[in-house]
Design a protein around this motif. Structure first.
Motif, PDB file in Angstrom:
ATOM      1  N   LYS A 164     -13.942  -4.082  -4.874  1.00 39.98           N
ATOM      2  CA  LYS A 164     -14.121  -2.860  -4.082  1.00 39.98           C
ATOM      3  C   LYS A 164     -14.520  -3.203  -2.648  1.00 39.98           C
ATOM      4  N   ALA A 203      -1.501   2.795  -5.918  1.00 41.18           N
ATOM      5  CA  ALA A 203      -2.724   3.539  -6.274  1.00 41.18           C
ATOM      6  C   ALA A 203      -3.111   3.358  -7.741  1.00 41.18           C
ATOM      7  N   ARG A 224       0.818  -1.216   0.000  1.00 41.04           N
ATOM      8  CA  ARG A 224       0.000   0.000   0.000  1.00 41.04           C
ATOM      9  C   ARG A 224       0.855   1.270   0.000  1.00 41.04           C
ATOM     10  N   ARG A 252      -4.313  -0.140  -8.141  1.00 36.51           N
ATOM     11  CA  ARG A 252      -5.623  -0.280  -7.506  1.00 36.51           C
ATOM     12  C   ARG A 252      -6.725   0.148  -8.477  1.00 36.51           C
ATOM     13  N   ASP A 291      -9.528  -2.121  -0.036  1.00 39.02           N
ATOM     14  CA  ASP A 291      -8.960  -1.126   0.873  1.00 39.02           C
ATOM     15  C   ASP A 291      -8.744  -1.637   2.298  1.00 39.02           C
TER      16      ASP A 291
END
Length: 162
Positions: free
Chosen positions: A125, A111, A105, A114, A129
């Motif tokens: 989804k 990002a 992460r 992702r 996270d």
């Protein structure tokens, strides 16, 4: 008398089929080595691709394959799902020898990966996270394509470029 090589010469159609199996895979069977026992371990994982076409998976730190890949990044991935009817051995499948490279992460690459992964796998989804999840790029060393009965091919990593 030497045995006949069961592998056929690689051609454009076999390369395209192998690439198609990577690009359309939603899941695959991942083989790792258990770091405590040395025994093989096989799990089903969700598959997507990175922007360069490399297979990628989003995995939880709670999954048995995560500590296995952290201890020894060598792994194998089988892609290709047979339809509901018919002989499963008559349908194409691709076996990839890979090395897992984790994208945590905190990595700047996380990002954009992702976003790319969510575009391919919107249902992720629900968990993408959660703090224990990371991406693992499954960087291909070599592959074997079984394109159906009597259609076996060896492929190098370069043969699978997107």
């Amino acid at each position: 008398m030497p045995e006949k090589d069961p592998f056929q010469p690689l051609d454009a159609d076999s390369r395209a089929l192998a690439r198609q199996l990577i690009d359309t895979a939603t899941s695959g069977a991942l083989a790792t080595t258990n770091p405590e026992t040395g025994a093989p371990n096989v799990t089903r994982i969700a598959i997507g691709t990175d922007t360069d076409g490399t297979p990628v998976t989003l995995i939880s730190g709670l999954a048995s394959h995560t500590p296995a890949l952290r201890a020894d990044p060598r792994c194998a991935l089988m892609l290709g799902e047979p339809p509901a009817k018919g002989d499963p051995l008559a349908f194409p499948r691709l076996m990839l020898d890979c090395r897992a490279a984790f994208i945590e992460r905190t990595d700047p690459a996380f990002a954009p990966l992702r976003d790319h992964f969510l575009a391919q796998r919107p249902k992720s989804k629900l968990y993408i996270d959660l703090p224990d999840f990371a991406f693992a790029r499954l960087e291909i060393d070599r592959a074997t394509l079984n394109g159906g009965f009597g259609k076996a091919f060896r492929l190098a990593a370069d043969d699978l470029s997107a």
